[in-house]
Enzyme design. Structure first.
Site, short mmCIF file in Angstrom:
data_model
loop_
_atom_site.label_atom_id
_atom_site.label_comp_id
_atom_site.label_asym_id
_atom_site.label_seq_id
_atom_site.Cartn_x
_atom_site.Cartn_y
_atom_site.Cartn_z
N SER A 171 74.16 66.23 -76.19
CA SER A 171 75.27 66.86 -75.43
C SER A 171 75.46 67.99 -76.09
O SER A 171 75.11 68.52 -77.16
CB SER A 171 76.45 65.78 -75.69
OG SER A 171 76.62 65.28 -77.19
N THR A 198 85.01 63.69 -76.14
CA THR A 198 85.93 62.59 -75.48
C THR A 198 87.00 62.02 -76.54
O THR A 198 87.61 61.18 -75.96
CB THR A 198 85.10 61.84 -74.78
OG1 THR A 198 84.18 61.08 -75.66
CG2 THR A 198 84.22 62.64 -73.85
N ASP A 210 68.16 58.77 -82.18
CA ASP A 210 69.38 58.01 -82.37
C ASP A 210 69.68 57.14 -81.15
O ASP A 210 70.31 57.66 -80.00
CB ASP A 210 70.28 58.90 -82.59
CG ASP A 210 71.67 58.08 -83.01
OD1 ASP A 210 71.60 56.98 -83.40
OD2 ASP A 210 72.55 58.66 -83.37
N THR A 245 67.35 55.75 -85.77
CA THR A 245 68.55 55.63 -86.58
C THR A 245 69.46 54.87 -86.09
O THR A 245 70.52 55.32 -85.83
CB THR A 245 68.89 56.92 -86.97
OG1 THR A 245 69.30 57.70 -85.82
CG2 THR A 245 68.12 57.92 -87.81
N ASP A 304 88.44 56.94 -94.77
CA ASP A 304 89.25 56.34 -93.74
C ASP A 304 89.78 57.32 -92.80
O ASP A 304 90.55 57.89 -92.73
CB ASP A 304 90.54 55.83 -94.65
CG ASP A 304 91.69 55.32 -93.62
OD1 ASP A 304 91.13 54.65 -92.48
OD2 ASP A 304 92.94 55.25 -94.05
N ALA A 305 88.72 57.73 -91.83
CA ALA A 305 89.19 58.47 -90.76
C ALA A 305 87.90 58.29 -89.76
O ALA A 305 86.76 57.76 -89.80
CB ALA A 305 88.97 59.96 -91.33
N GLY A 348 76.70 60.94 -86.39
CA GLY A 348 75.29 60.50 -86.16
C GLY A 348 74.41 61.44 -85.95
O GLY A 348 73.02 61.57 -86.26
N ASP A 349 74.95 62.61 -85.05
CA ASP A 349 73.98 63.61 -84.62
C ASP A 349 73.44 64.42 -85.56
O ASP A 349 72.43 64.93 -85.85
CB ASP A 349 74.75 64.64 -83.53
CG ASP A 349 75.15 63.61 -82.38
OD1 ASP A 349 74.50 62.58 -81.84
OD2 ASP A 349 76.25 63.82 -82.21
#
Length: 335
Positions: A10, A78, A144, A171, A250-251, A257-258
Site C-alpha cells: 500500500s 485508515t 508479511d 513474518t 503503550d501505543a 509490520g511493513d
C-alpha cells in the site's frame, strides 16, 4: 551489480505505511566494511567516508534499488477519522507488470509484499513471483502474511495454499502463524513446532514477530521467535532457531509490520546464514524508530494527553542513522 527489490504494498500520501515504510529504509541500508568483501564481487559498493557531515569510517553503502507498485493509494492510513483514495485491481497490477516486462527490466533479487485487500490481487502477486523466480531462481520472496485485519480473513486459503509455498521468508504474528498451520501456540515447544510446520509449507526463514507467551524479562516485554533452515555445503540442512524478547510500548503504531519485513529482508541479505544477528539488527531498528516516535508523540500531545494518529506517524527520516547502523539493544537466544 545492483540489488533490486520489487515491493508490492500500500501507499499513503501522508505518513508511513506499506511502501512508504519499506522503501526509504531499504534505500539507505549500510553494511559494515568487514562484510563488504563478500559483496564487492556481486554488487556496486561505494565507500562512505562522510555522512551528514560526520565521520562514518569503516562502513560502506549497499542501498537497495526499490521498485514500488502501490496496491492502494490513500490520503493517509485508515487509523485516522477520514481517508480517501484508490485501490489497484488485479488487472491493473497485471498491466503495470506487463509494462515492466515489455521493457525487459523485470529482473529482481527480492519481492516484498504486505497487506493485500482481495484474493484476485493476491493470486496475481503469486503469478508474478513465480514468473520472476523462473527468470531468477535465486530470487527471494519476503512475505508479511497479513490476516484478520479489515476483513482479510477471506485471504487465508490463498495465503496457505498459494502464497506461503512460494515464499522464502515470512513474518506472521502468533495469530497468523496459528491460522496458517492449524496449531495453537501455548508453549515455546509449540512455537518451534509451528515454525517447523511453516518450513514444510515452503519458507526457509520464519519469524513470528510477536506472541502471547510469558516473557522471561517481565510483563513489559513481548516474546518473538525465529527459525531458519540452512543448506550446508555437503547438501544437508540444519536449522537455527532463536527467541528474542522486545520491549512493549503503550501505543498503537501503523506501518511497523511493513518496516519490520523490509529490515528483515535487508539484514538477512547482509547475514544470510546468521538469523540471530539478522533478528537482533532488525528488532533493534524497530526499537529505535518506535522510541523516537513515541517520545515525539508525547511531546507533541502534551502532558496527560493521548497522542493522535498523526502524532504517532513513524519518525522514519529522523531515524536514518539508526536504520543504517542500529545499536544492538536486545540479544536473541539460540534455542
Amino acid at each position: 551489480m545492483e540489488c533490486r527489490v520489487l515491493s508490492i504494498q500500500s501507499h499513503v500520501v501522508r505518513g508511513y505505511v506499506g511502501n512508504k515504510s519499506a522503501s526509504f529504509p531499504l534505500q539507505v541500508s549500510i553494511v559494515p566494511r568487514r562484510l563488504a568483501a563478500q559483496y564487492t564481487r556481486d554488487y556496486y559498493v561505494i565507500v562512505l567516508d562522510r555522512l551528514a557531515g560526520g565521520e562514518r569510517k569503516g562502513h560502506m553503502v549497499l542501498g537497495f534499488e526499490v521498485d514500488s507498485i502501490n496496491s492502494v493509494q490513500f490520503s493517509n492510513h485508515t487509523g485516522y477519522s477520514h481517508w480517501k483514495g484508490q485501490v489497484l485491481t488485479a488487472d491493473e497490477l497485471h498491466v503495470l507488470y506487463e509494462g515492466i516486462k515489455l521493457n525487459n527490466v523485470n529482473h529482481y533479487d527480492y519481492v516484498l509484499t504486505g497487506y493485500t485487500r482481495d484474493t484476485s490481487f493476491l493470486e496475481m502477486v503469486v503469478d508474478i513471483v513465480q514468473e520472476l523466480k523462473r527468470a531468477n531462481p535465486n530470487l527471494v520472496y519476503v512475505c508479511d502474511p497479513v490476516l484478520g485485519d479489515h476483513g482479510s480473513m477471506n485471504l487465508h486459503p490463498v495465503y496457505k495454499n498459494k502464497v506461503v509455498p512460494v515464499a522464502d521468508i515470512i513474518t506472521p504474528n502468533q495469530f497468523e502463524a496459528e491460522l496458517l498451520t492449524g496449531k495453537n501456540i501455548s508453549t515455546e515447544k509449540d512455537a518451534v513446532e509451528v515454525m517447523d510446520l511453516l518450513h514444510k509449507m515452503g519458507p526457509d526463514t520464519v519469524v513470528i514477530t510477536s506472541s502471547d507467551l510469558p516473557p522471561r524479562l517481565g510483563d513489559r516485554f513481548l516474546v518473538s521467535f525465529g527459525s531458519q533452515r540452512i543448506l550446508m555445503p555437503d547438501g544437508t540442512r540444519t536449522t537455527q532457531r532463536i527467541r528474542i524478547e522486545v520491549p512493549k510500548v503503550d501505543a498503537v503504531f501503523v506501518g511497523t509490520g511493513d518496516l519490520f519485513a523490509a529490515m528483515l529482508l535487508a539484514w538477512t541479505h547482509h547475514y544470510p546464514t546468521d538469523l540471530k544477528t539478522a533478528c537482533e539488527k532488525t528488532f533493534s531498528v524497530m526499537h529505535h524508530v518506535i522510541q523516537r516516535t513515541i517520545s515525539y508523540a508525547h511531546e507533541m500531545a502534551g502532558p496527560g494527553r493521548r497522542p493522535s494518529p498523526a502524532q504517532l506517524e513513524l519518525r522514519m527520516v529522523q531515524s536514518k542513522a539508526d536504520i543504517e547502523d542500529p545499536a544492538i539493544v536486545m540479544e536473541a537466544t539460540v534455542l
